[in-house]
Design a protein around this motif. Structure first.
Motif, PDB file in Angstrom:
ATOM      1  N   TYR A  15      -8.808  13.996  -3.040  1.00 44.56           N
ATOM      2  CA  TYR A  15      -8.071  15.273  -3.179  1.00 44.56           C
ATOM      3  C   TYR A  15      -8.371  16.096  -1.926  1.00 44.56           C
ATOM      4  N   TYR A  16      -7.327  16.582  -1.256  1.00 45.68           N
ATOM      5  CA  TYR A  16      -7.495  17.302   0.002  1.00 45.68           C
ATOM      6  C   TYR A  16      -6.953  18.724  -0.083  1.00 45.68           C
ATOM      7  N   GLY A  17      -7.581  19.613   0.667  1.00 50.41           N
ATOM      8  CA  GLY A  17      -7.115  20.997   0.742  1.00 50.41           C
ATOM      9  C   GLY A  17      -7.634  21.609   2.036  1.00 50.41           C
ATOM     10  N   PRO A  18      -7.335  22.887   2.267  1.00 47.52           N
ATOM     11  CA  PRO A  18      -7.843  23.545   3.474  1.00 47.52           C
ATOM     12  C   PRO A  18      -9.371  23.619   3.435  1.00 47.52           C
ATOM     13  N   ASP A  19      -9.978  23.507   4.628  1.00 47.16           N
ATOM     14  CA  ASP A  19     -11.450  23.380   4.668  1.00 47.16           C
ATOM     15  C   ASP A  19     -12.180  24.722   4.791  1.00 47.16           C
ATOM     16  N   GLY A  20     -11.435  25.864   4.720  1.00 48.78           N
ATOM     17  CA  GLY A  20     -12.102  27.165   4.840  1.00 48.78           C
ATOM     18  C   GLY A  20     -12.746  27.610   3.538  1.00 48.78           C
ATOM     19  N   GLU A  21     -13.253  28.860   3.559  1.00 51.21           N
ATOM     20  CA  GLU A  21     -13.962  29.380   2.392  1.00 51.21           C
ATOM     21  C   GLU A  21     -13.064  29.367   1.151  1.00 51.21           C
ATOM     22  N   PHE A  22     -13.587  28.893   0.048  1.00 49.76           N
ATOM     23  CA  PHE A  22     -12.862  28.770  -1.233  1.00 49.76           C
ATOM     24  C   PHE A  22     -11.589  27.922  -1.112  1.00 49.76           C
ATOM     25  N   GLU A  23     -11.513  27.124  -0.068  1.00 49.30           N
ATOM     26  CA  GLU A  23     -10.340  26.241   0.147  1.00 49.30           C
ATOM     27  C   GLU A  23      -9.031  27.036   0.219  1.00 49.30           C
ATOM     28  N   LEU A  24      -9.098  28.266   0.727  1.00 51.20           N
ATOM     29  CA  LEU A  24      -7.885  29.098   0.755  1.00 51.20           C
ATOM     30  C   LEU A  24      -7.086  28.906   2.037  1.00 51.20           C
ATOM     31  N   ILE A  25      -7.787  28.817   3.152  1.00 54.39           N
ATOM     32  CA  ILE A  25      -7.100  28.590   4.428  1.00 54.39           C
ATOM     33  C   ILE A  25      -7.898  27.562   5.230  1.00 54.39           C
ATOM     34  N   GLY A  26      -7.281  27.030   6.272  1.00 58.42           N
ATOM     35  CA  GLY A  26      -8.000  26.094   7.126  1.00 58.42           C
ATOM     36  C   GLY A  26      -7.202  24.840   7.405  1.00 58.42           C
ATOM     37  N   TYR A  27      -7.924  23.801   7.789  1.00 54.92           N
ATOM     38  CA  TYR A  27      -7.318  22.513   8.128  1.00 54.92           C
ATOM     39  C   TYR A  27      -7.816  21.469   7.127  1.00 54.92           C
ATOM     40  N   PRO A  28      -7.119  20.328   7.013  1.00 57.12           N
ATOM     41  CA  PRO A  28      -7.420  19.407   5.913  1.00 57.12           C
ATOM     42  C   PRO A  28      -8.880  18.971   5.815  1.00 57.12           C
ATOM     43  N   TYR A  57       0.817  -1.231   0.000  1.00 52.73           N
ATOM     44  CA  TYR A  57       0.000   0.000   0.000  1.00 52.73           C
ATOM     45  C   TYR A  57       0.848   1.279   0.000  1.00 52.73           C
ATOM     46  N   PRO A  58       1.712   1.428  -0.985  1.00 59.58           N
ATOM     47  CA  PRO A  58       2.473   2.687  -1.071  1.00 59.58           C
ATOM     48  C   PRO A  58       1.534   3.822  -1.480  1.00 59.58           C
ATOM     49  N   ARG A  59       1.908   5.036  -1.113  1.00 58.74           N
ATOM     50  CA  ARG A  59       1.081   6.192  -1.515  1.00 58.74           C
ATOM     51  C   ARG A  59       1.890   7.125  -2.413  1.00 58.74           C
ATOM     52  N   VAL A  60       1.272   7.598  -3.451  1.00 57.40           N
ATOM     53  CA  VAL A  60       1.845   8.654  -4.284  1.00 57.40           C
ATOM     54  C   VAL A  60       0.961   9.878  -4.073  1.00 57.40           C
ATOM     55  N   VAL A  61       1.551  10.916  -3.482  1.00 62.65           N
ATOM     56  CA  VAL A  61       0.803  12.146  -3.195  1.00 62.65           C
ATOM     57  C   VAL A  61       1.246  13.223  -4.188  1.00 62.65           C
ATOM     58  N   THR A  62       0.309  13.750  -4.934  1.00 60.01           N
ATOM     59  CA  THR A  62       0.610  14.791  -5.908  1.00 60.01           C
ATOM     60  C   THR A  62       0.123  16.130  -5.364  1.00 60.01           C
ATOM     61  N   VAL A  63       1.016  17.119  -5.358  1.00 62.39           N
ATOM     62  CA  VAL A  63       0.622  18.442  -4.844  1.00 62.39           C
ATOM     63  C   VAL A  63       0.176  19.320  -6.024  1.00 62.39           C
ATOM     64  N   SER A  64      -1.096  19.695  -5.989  1.00 57.48           N
ATOM     65  CA  SER A  64      -1.655  20.505  -7.068  1.00 57.48           C
ATOM     66  C   SER A  64      -2.048  21.874  -6.518  1.00 57.48           C
ATOM     67  N   SER A  65      -3.062  22.480  -7.115  1.00 56.56           N
ATOM     68  CA  SER A  65      -3.435  23.849  -6.728  1.00 56.56           C
ATOM     69  C   SER A  65      -4.858  24.136  -7.174  1.00 56.56           C
ATOM     70  N   GLY A  66      -5.510  25.044  -6.428  1.00 52.50           N
ATOM     71  CA  GLY A  66      -6.823  25.523  -6.854  1.00 52.50           C
ATOM     72  C   GLY A  66      -6.752  26.158  -8.237  1.00 52.50           C
ATOM     73  N   ALA A  67      -5.544  26.561  -8.653  1.00 55.11           N
ATOM     74  CA  ALA A  67      -5.373  27.179  -9.979  1.00 55.11           C
ATOM     75  C   ALA A  67      -5.727  26.217 -11.107  1.00 55.11           C
ATOM     76  N   HIS A  68      -5.822  24.913 -10.815  1.00 57.70           N
ATOM     77  CA  HIS A  68      -6.136  23.960 -11.893  1.00 57.70           C
ATOM     78  C   HIS A  68      -7.507  24.257 -12.500  1.00 57.70           C
ATOM     79  N   LYS A  69      -8.358  24.979 -11.725  1.00 63.14           N
ATOM     80  CA  LYS A  69      -9.717  25.263 -12.211  1.00 63.14           C
ATOM     81  C   LYS A  69      -9.744  26.394 -13.249  1.00 63.14           C
ATOM     82  N   MET A  70      -8.611  27.064 -13.424  1.00 64.88           N
ATOM     83  CA  MET A  70      -8.576  28.205 -14.359  1.00 64.88           C
ATOM     84  C   MET A  70      -8.549  27.780 -15.820  1.00 64.88           C
TER      85      MET A  70
END
Ligand SMILES: NC(=O)c1ccc[n+]([C@@H]2O[C@H](COP(=O)([O-])OP(=O)(O)OC[C@H]3O[C@@H](n4cnc5c(N)ncnc54)[C@H](OP(=O)(O)O)[C@@H]3O)[C@@H](O)[C@H]2O)c1
Length: 309
Positions: A258-271, A140-153
């Motif tokens: 896919y995980y990101g910050p849980d605040g408004e617009f996924e800009l800040i917060g906790y996972p 069960y290895p994990r490959v974690v890819t770091v992306s960005s909200g910018a992908h929606k542009m």
């Protein structure tokens, strides 16, 4: 509120983090070391990498640290780096594809690809492919890819402009590279499932975090971007690293998440769970990208007949 104190014991695990000399990569490496992992810092600048290694080793962690030089803008060097890792290691539990470059002046990789596409996506595709035999040896290895909200542009990848043949738009190329990252994560999950591999492919983004990523932006442009999103304060790097750490270590994570910050617009917060655009999960687009990257790197992983992808 999930923090690094929630990371399960990582003793016995090996984790490789790209772009680990600074920013999010450094915080990810530090937290995994503190949790007991054998951490491999993979960065392109020897001096900065050695300094980061020393800084981590000075902390009261229970893991181990080693470093290696990796330039994702050079596919030949990526292969050599992976060969060195495969010779030294018998397992790879976590591969964290984190390194990135944002909105540089128009420039290309050693192999002639637009720099952001080449480093943020193609170099990581190659690294994952070359390390695949090691991932396969691990349970069960994990490959974690770091992306960005910018992908929606952006809605799609322009395959006729990946070497800047037509034009260069720094923001657009960054968004394309981050869309490619997510299509990679989704396709790796789909193909691994299809070929019966137990690999967990997940992605994360850090919202808006204080790092060196904006080094190519003018102060005015950076402020304008913050104003656009009504952002008053950036998250510190340790907090921005949490979604990737959650994706890398939480037992509740499922391949394809896919995980990101849980605040408004996924800009800040906790996972928390982050939103993938429809284009990120578009299978036709993902398959096309995968075939393109296979042709560009000569890699075929997971081992699926090419006409069955
Ligand atoms: N910070 C944010 O708000 C934010 C938001 C969304 C997504 N992200 C993503 O988070 C990831 C980490 O970025 P960060 O914010 O921590 O930025 P950062 O502080 O600029 O760190 C980026 C890292 O990538 C490395 N890197 C750049 N080009 C490379 C290459 N050719 N080969 C190997 N390594 C290379 C850098 O090395 P050097 O130090 O030698 O340049 C550095 O270690 C990136 O994928 C970025 O797109 C960040």
């Amino acid at each position: 509120m999930w923090t690094k104190e929630n990371i399960p014991d990582q003793s016995g695990k090996t984790a490789l983090i790209t772009g680990a000399n600074t920013g999010l990569g450094y915080e990810i490496a530090k937290a995994l070391y503190e949790a007991g992992a054998h951490v491999i810092l993979a960065s392109r600048d020897e001096k900065k990498t050695n300094q980061a290694t020393e800084n981590i080793l000075a902390l009261p962690g229970k893991g181990a640290v080693e470093s290696g030089i990796l330039d994702l803008a050079n596919l030949g060097q990526v292969r050599k780096f992976a060969e060195m890792i495969m010779e030294k290691h018998s397992r790879l539990d976590l591969l964290i594809n984190n390194a990135g470059v944002m909105t540089p002046p128009e420039s290309k990789t050693n192999d002639g690809y637009e720099l952001q596409f080449g480093v943020n996506f193609l170099g990581h595709f190659a690294l994952t492919g070359h390390l695949f035999p090691l991932l396969k040896k691990t349970v069960y290895p994990r490959v974690v890819t770091v992306s960005s909200g910018a992908h929606k542009m952006v809605k799609e990848i322009d395959f006729d402009n990946l070497r800047s043949e037509k034009s260069y738009d720094a923001n657009r190329e960054y968004a394309i590279s981050k869309l490619a990252d997510l299509q990679f994560m989704v396709e790796l999950n789909r193909l691994a499932t299809k070929s019966g591999e137990d690999i967990i492919s997940v992605a994360a983004h850090p919202g808006i975090t204080q790092t060196n990523l904006s080094r190519h932006m003018s102060q005015e442009d950076f402020q304008a971007a913050l104003d656009h999103f009504k952002v008053k304060a950036l998250m510190p790097a340790w907090q921005g690293a949490l979604p990737a750490l959650f994706a890398a270590t939480s037992p509740t994570v499922k391949s394809g998440d896919y995980y990101g910050p849980d605040g408004e617009f996924e800009l800040i917060g906790y996972p928390g769970i982050a939103e993938l655009s429809a284009h990120a999960v578009n299978e036709t687009q993902g398959k096309r990208l995968w075939r393109y990257a296979q042709a560009a790197t000569g890699l075929n992983f997971p081992e699926i007949p090419k006409d069955n992808i």
